[in-house]
Write an enzyme that holds these catalytic residues in place. Structure first.
Site, PDB file in Angstrom:
ATOM      1  NE  ARG A 158      -3.726  -2.364   0.128  1.00  0.00           N
ATOM      2  CZ  ARG A 158      -3.424  -3.577  -0.344  1.00  0.00           C
ATOM      3  NH1 ARG A 158      -2.268  -3.767  -0.959  1.00  0.00           N
ATOM      4  NH2 ARG A 158      -4.264  -4.567  -0.211  1.00  0.00           N
ATOM      5  CB  SER A 226      -9.293  -1.540   3.507  1.00  0.00           C
ATOM      6  OG  SER A 226      -9.915  -2.720   3.041  1.00  0.00           O
ATOM      7  CD  GLU A 327      -5.528   1.059   1.933  1.00  0.00           C
ATOM      8  OE1 GLU A 327      -5.832   0.865   0.743  1.00  0.00           O
ATOM      9  OE2 GLU A 327      -5.569   0.166   2.805  1.00  0.00           O
TER      10      GLU A 327
END
Length: 333
Positions: A158, A226, A327
């Site tokens: 990520r 998420s 995130e």
């Protein structure tokens, strides 16, 4: 006519109004617009699908640059190029329809193609780094419009060196795909490989069940997907958490150098934050389908989402000594 707010430009549907809005329908227009704003020292935010942004409320002293250049092409060597503003799931659908494997596990991820290398999107055993060969960037430091190798982006879980830096704007991406009848091994199917179209439908069904496919009528999908990355912790801490919770089969995966990756969703639930937390009536709540998604129930503000995120972080830290990292990119918060 008033400038649209970020609430209309992001999947969380929160955020105030930008000082100005520029819609860029070509790569050249996108680069030129960013260059002009930089020359004029106007703060700006580049917005693709808006699926990874949490933008502050109120009047904002920054311009919104909308990435709207679209198009997909394929060369004889099966290198697929997608303009940055192309809907990502349309890229996946195109690949599957043409019998090209490598990104079928990334079906249903919201947002634009240009955003995929920025945070190295991934799901179900695949990530964009597996197939990304080059990225066309407008370099805001040098003014160059250039193709760069994927190896120069420091792609990791990520993460890329484009994330949080604003050093460059993605104009186009290039992927190396492969002719195949079957998918890559799919994690949610226990590593099974299935026909490409079946793989795509399976991934979409799994994501829908978790509220991870956009649906305007379903507030569980008014989210940024998420919200927290899965934390990587020392193996000794993972052992301590497993012993503390006392459950068999705690999700934990080797991450190298004595580290392990844990499931953020699992930790959130066991820290006292179940689905729907903190309960009916709260404008921002965890999804009723998946604890890793923070959702806008229809009237939430950016401050409400941020407050819920901090509350979840606090409970996980207090319970297990693990720091969860968001995130999405936070802007003005």
């Amino acid at each position: 006519m008033s400038t649209p707010s970020f609430a209309s430009l992001t999947t969380l549907r929160v955020g105030g109004a930008p000082s100005a809005l520029y819609e860029c329908a070509s790569a050249a227009s996108l680069a030129e617009t960013v260059a002009k704003l930089d020359r004029d020292r106007v703060p700006l935010l580049v917005v693709g699908g808006g699926s990874n942004l949490l933008v502050a409320d109120g009047e904002l002293d920054l311009a919104a640059v909308l990435v709207r250049n679209e198009g997909i092409s394929l060369d004889d060597d099966l290198r697929l190029r997608a303009q940055a503003g192309t809907e990502w799931d349309a890229v996946v659908a195109y690949a599957v329809e043409h019998g090209l494997g490598g990104i079928e596990a990334l079906s249903g991820i919201p947002g634009s193609a240009g955003a995929t290398p920025v945070q190295n999107v991934g799901a179900y055993g695949a990530e964009i780094a597996d197939v990304l060969t080059r990225v066309r960037l407008y370099n805001r430091e040098t003014g160059a419009d250039e193709w760069v190798d994927a190896s120069s982006l420091d792609l990791a879980y990520r993460y890329s060196n484009l994330k949080f830096t604003s050093r460059a704007v993605v104009l186009e991406i290039e992927l190396q795909l492969a002719e195949t009848d079957v998918s890559i091994p799919l994690r949610h199917l226990g590593g099974e490989r299935v026909p490409l179209a079946e793989a795509r439908e399976s991934v979409l069904a799994t994501r829908r069940a978790k509220g991870m496919v956009l649906d305007a009528a379903d507030h569980d999908t008014w989210s940024a997907g998420s919200f927290f990355t899965n934390p990587v912790v020392p193996s000794a801490l993972a052992d301590a958490i497993e012993a503390q919770v006392g459950e068999e089969r705690m999700p934990r995966f080797p991450a190298g150098d004595g580290q392990e990756k844990l499931s953020a969703a699992w930790l959130i639930e066991r820290a006292g934050c179940p689905r729907g937390f903190p309960g009916e009536g709260a404008p921002a709540r965890l999804s009723t389908k998946h604890t890793l998604a923070l959702t806008n129930r229809g009237s939430a503000t950016a401050a409400d989402i941020a407050a819920l995120a901090r509350r979840v972080q606090d409970q996980v830290r207090d319970a297990f000594g693990v720091e969860l990292h968001p995130e999405p990119v936070w802007v003005g918060l």
